[in-house]
Design a protein around this motif. Sequence first.
Motif, PDB file in Angstrom:
ATOM      1  N   LEU A   1      44.160  32.513  36.106  1.00 27.78           N
ATOM      2  CA  LEU A   1      42.910  33.031  35.564  1.00 27.78           C
ATOM      3  C   LEU A   1      43.168  33.470  34.127  1.00 27.78           C
ATOM      4  O   LEU A   1      44.290  33.842  33.779  1.00 27.78           O
ATOM      5  N   PRO A   2      42.151  33.435  33.286  1.00 28.95           N
ATOM      6  CA  PRO A   2      42.344  33.905  31.907  1.00 28.95           C
ATOM      7  C   PRO A   2      42.794  35.363  31.894  1.00 28.95           C
ATOM      8  O   PRO A   2      42.609  36.099  32.873  1.00 28.95           O
ATOM      9  N   GLY A   3      43.372  35.783  30.799  1.00 30.29           N
ATOM     10  CA  GLY A   3      43.758  37.179  30.651  1.00 30.29           C
ATOM     11  C   GLY A   3      42.554  38.093  30.769  1.00 30.29           C
ATOM     12  O   GLY A   3      41.405  37.667  30.609  1.00 30.29           O
ATOM     13  N   GLU A   4      42.828  39.353  31.042  1.00 24.98           N
ATOM     14  CA  GLU A   4      41.755  40.311  31.313  1.00 24.98           C
ATOM     15  C   GLU A   4      40.732  40.378  30.186  1.00 24.98           C
ATOM     16  O   GLU A   4      39.521  40.331  30.425  1.00 24.98           O
ATOM     17  N   ALA A   5      41.200  40.475  28.956  1.00 25.78           N
ATOM     18  CA  ALA A   5      40.279  40.586  27.819  1.00 25.78           C
ATOM     19  C   ALA A   5      39.430  39.331  27.681  1.00 25.78           C
ATOM     20  O   ALA A   5      38.205  39.395  27.486  1.00 25.78           O
ATOM     21  N   GLN A   6      40.068  38.164  27.808  1.00 20.57           N
ATOM     22  CA  GLN A   6      39.347  36.897  27.674  1.00 20.57           C
ATOM     23  C   GLN A   6      38.338  36.714  28.803  1.00 20.57           C
ATOM     24  O   GLN A   6      37.198  36.290  28.582  1.00 20.57           O
ATOM     25  N   LEU A   7      38.753  37.045  30.029  1.00 25.44           N
ATOM     26  CA  LEU A   7      37.870  36.869  31.181  1.00 25.44           C
ATOM     27  C   LEU A   7      36.673  37.813  31.099  1.00 25.44           C
ATOM     28  O   LEU A   7      35.538  37.427  31.407  1.00 25.44           O
ATOM     29  N   ALA A   8      36.912  39.056  30.667  1.00 25.66           N
ATOM     30  CA  ALA A   8      35.813  40.013  30.514  1.00 25.66           C
ATOM     31  C   ALA A   8      34.810  39.516  29.479  1.00 25.66           C
ATOM     32  O   ALA A   8      33.591  39.626  29.664  1.00 25.66           O
ATOM     33  N   ALA A   9      35.321  38.937  28.390  1.00 27.21           N
ATOM     34  CA  ALA A   9      34.435  38.413  27.349  1.00 27.21           C
ATOM     35  C   ALA A   9      33.641  37.218  27.867  1.00 27.21           C
ATOM     36  O   ALA A   9      32.434  37.095  27.609  1.00 27.21           O
ATOM     37  N   GLN A  10      34.308  36.339  28.616  1.00 24.65           N
ATOM     38  CA  GLN A  10      33.628  35.162  29.167  1.00 24.65           C
ATOM     39  C   GLN A  10      32.491  35.565  30.104  1.00 24.65           C
ATOM     40  O   GLN A  10      31.430  34.943  30.116  1.00 24.65           O
ATOM     41  N   MET A  11      32.729  36.612  30.892  1.00 24.26           N
ATOM     42  CA  MET A  11      31.743  37.020  31.891  1.00 24.26           C
ATOM     43  C   MET A  11      30.784  38.075  31.360  1.00 24.26           C
ATOM     44  O   MET A  11      29.876  38.515  32.066  1.00 24.26           O
ATOM     45  N   GLU A  12      31.019  38.485  30.113  1.00 25.80           N
ATOM     46  CA  GLU A  12      30.138  39.442  29.438  1.00 25.80           C
ATOM     47  C   GLU A  12      30.013  40.749  30.215  1.00 25.80           C
ATOM     48  O   GLU A  12      28.916  41.268  30.444  1.00 25.80           O
ATOM     49  N   VAL A  13      31.165  41.255  30.647  1.00 32.15           N
ATOM     50  CA  VAL A  13      31.221  42.554  31.320  1.00 32.15           C
ATOM     51  C   VAL A  13      32.344  43.368  30.702  1.00 32.15           C
ATOM     52  O   VAL A  13      33.207  42.835  29.999  1.00 32.15           O
ATOM     53  N   SER A  14      32.333  44.656  30.984  1.00 31.54           N
ATOM     54  CA  SER A  14      33.406  45.507  30.477  1.00 31.54           C
ATOM     55  C   SER A  14      34.690  45.239  31.254  1.00 31.54           C
ATOM     56  O   SER A  14      34.667  44.719  32.374  1.00 31.54           O
ATOM     57  N   ARG A  15      35.802  45.611  30.675  1.00 33.84           N
ATOM     58  CA  ARG A  15      37.078  45.422  31.363  1.00 33.84           C
ATOM     59  C   ARG A  15      37.166  46.314  32.594  1.00 33.84           C
ATOM     60  O   ARG A  15      37.828  45.964  33.576  1.00 33.84           O
ATOM     61  N   THR A  16      36.476  47.451  32.566  1.00 34.31           N
ATOM     62  CA  THR A  16      36.466  48.343  33.735  1.00 34.31           C
ATOM     63  C   THR A  16      35.803  47.655  34.921  1.00 34.31           C
ATOM     64  O   THR A  16      36.322  47.667  36.044  1.00 34.31           O
ATOM     65  N   ILE A  17      34.642  47.043  34.682  1.00 36.98           N
ATOM     66  CA  ILE A  17      33.939  46.332  35.753  1.00 36.98           C
ATOM     67  C   ILE A  17      34.774  45.160  36.241  1.00 36.98           C
ATOM     68  O   ILE A  17      34.893  44.912  37.447  1.00 36.98           O
ATOM     69  N   LEU A  18      35.377  44.432  35.307  1.00 40.75           N
ATOM     70  CA  LEU A  18      36.205  43.289  35.685  1.00 40.75           C
ATOM     71  C   LEU A  18      37.371  43.726  36.562  1.00 40.75           C
ATOM     72  O   LEU A  18      37.664  43.091  37.582  1.00 40.75           O
ATOM     73  N   ARG A  19      38.041  44.810  36.181  1.00 37.11           N
ATOM     74  CA  ARG A  19      39.195  45.280  36.965  1.00 37.11           C
ATOM     75  C   ARG A  19      38.794  45.608  38.394  1.00 37.11           C
ATOM     76  O   ARG A  19      39.511  45.289  39.343  1.00 37.11           O
ATOM     77  N   GLU A  20      37.640  46.278  38.549  1.00 39.23           N
ATOM     78  CA  GLU A  20      37.184  46.629  39.896  1.00 39.23           C
ATOM     79  C   GLU A  20      36.883  45.372  40.711  1.00 39.23           C
ATOM     80  O   GLU A  20      37.199  45.297  41.901  1.00 39.23           O
ATOM     81  N   ALA A  21      36.273  44.381  40.067  1.00 39.71           N
ATOM     82  CA  ALA A  21      35.970  43.129  40.765  1.00 39.71           C
ATOM     83  C   ALA A  21      37.251  42.405  41.167  1.00 39.71           C
ATOM     84  O   ALA A  21      37.354  41.854  42.271  1.00 39.71           O
ATOM     85  N   LEU A  22      38.236  42.409  40.295  1.00 40.77           N
ATOM     86  CA  LEU A  22      39.504  41.742  40.600  1.00 40.77           C
ATOM     87  C   LEU A  22      40.235  42.433  41.743  1.00 40.77           C
ATOM     88  O   LEU A  22      40.899  41.779  42.555  1.00 40.77           O
ATOM     89  N   LYS A  23      40.093  43.757  41.831  1.00 46.51           N
ATOM     90  CA  LYS A  23      40.693  44.485  42.959  1.00 46.51           C
ATOM     91  C   LYS A  23      40.067  44.030  44.279  1.00 46.51           C
ATOM     92  O   LYS A  23      40.759  43.872  45.286  1.00 46.51           O
ATOM     93  N   VAL A  24      38.749  43.836  44.263  1.00 42.42           N
ATOM     94  CA  VAL A  24      38.049  43.373  45.468  1.00 42.42           C
ATOM     95  C   VAL A  24      38.534  41.981  45.859  1.00 42.42           C
ATOM     96  O   VAL A  24      38.821  41.708  47.030  1.00 42.42           O
ATOM     97  N   LEU A  25      38.646  41.100  44.886  1.00 46.33           N
ATOM     98  CA  LEU A  25      39.095  39.731  45.159  1.00 46.33           C
ATOM     99  C   LEU A  25      40.538  39.707  45.652  1.00 46.33           C
ATOM    100  O   LEU A  25      40.894  38.913  46.531  1.00 46.33           O
ATOM    101  N   ALA A  26      41.362  40.594  45.109  1.00 42.99           N
ATOM    102  CA  ALA A  26      42.750  40.679  45.570  1.00 42.99           C
ATOM    103  C   ALA A  26      42.803  41.178  47.009  1.00 42.99           C
ATOM    104  O   ALA A  26      43.601  40.695  47.823  1.00 42.99           O
ATOM    105  N   ALA A  27      41.930  42.138  47.346  1.00 35.57           N
ATOM    106  CA  ALA A  27      41.889  42.665  48.714  1.00 35.57           C
ATOM    107  C   ALA A  27      41.443  41.598  49.709  1.00 35.57           C
ATOM    108  O   ALA A  27      41.818  41.637  50.886  1.00 35.57           O
ATOM    109  N   LYS A  28      40.658  40.643  49.243  1.00 39.56           N
ATOM    110  CA  LYS A  28      40.222  39.533  50.101  1.00 39.56           C
ATOM    111  C   LYS A  28      41.293  38.443  50.190  1.00 39.56           C
ATOM    112  O   LYS A  28      41.113  37.451  50.901  1.00 39.56           O
TER     113      LYS A  28
END
Length: 229
Positions: free
Chosen positions: A28-55
């Motif tokens: 997956l792209p780096g955190e900063a790049q992925l957050a920019a691509q999805m137009e969300v903050s890095r905080t929101i992205l981190r929380e989403a990635l935690k959910v995906l990791a838990a799955k």
Amino acid sequence: MTRNLHGQVVEEIGSAIVGGKLHPGDPLPGEAQLAAQMEVSRTILREALKVLAAKGLIETRQKTGMRVRDPRFWNHLDPDVLTWRCAAMPTEDFVGKLVEMREIIEPAACMAAARRRDPEQLAAIGEALDAMEESADLDAWAEADLRFHEAVLAATNNELLSSLFSVIETALATFFVMSARSAKNFKYALPHHRAVYEAIRRRRPNEAAQAMRTMIDDSRANMRKGRKK
């Protein structure tokens, strides 16, 4: 709004992984790049990635960053993972696994329901059967069909078995719709459901289990015919 954005990120990345747009081992792209691509903050992205990791869908390694995990590590009974898998065109292999899951769980559940059901639980099964008979379209049929199988599991009076319904509901709904669509008449399975109901009503566990096995076998055969058309 933050929760909605969080859910959208989970949905977009998760469905891409389970649907096959992203493959095991893909970075997956780096955190900063992925957050920019999805137009969300890095905080929101981190929380989403935690959910995906838990799955079990992604993992983070030092030096190599985030990668898609092999499907054997996915939580296949997670409701979101099941939803994404069913939203993609289910493969013949996946359908076969759904059938196998039903063969293991549902005949045994019918036996338990025939032994333990109370009048109210029997009435719930009967009401679902009536709704199936009265259904005017495929959506109404599928909804009533789900209620029927949920009521059978509830009638086992085994909270572990009945709790399974909330886990496998999405998979069952997909299976029922696919099976009904494969038939000339979406109500083709009504006699099988009636046989299950009657065996449970008469408290005949072996007959109930056999009626359910016949229903599952017929669904599998019907879906195979539909795939050959």
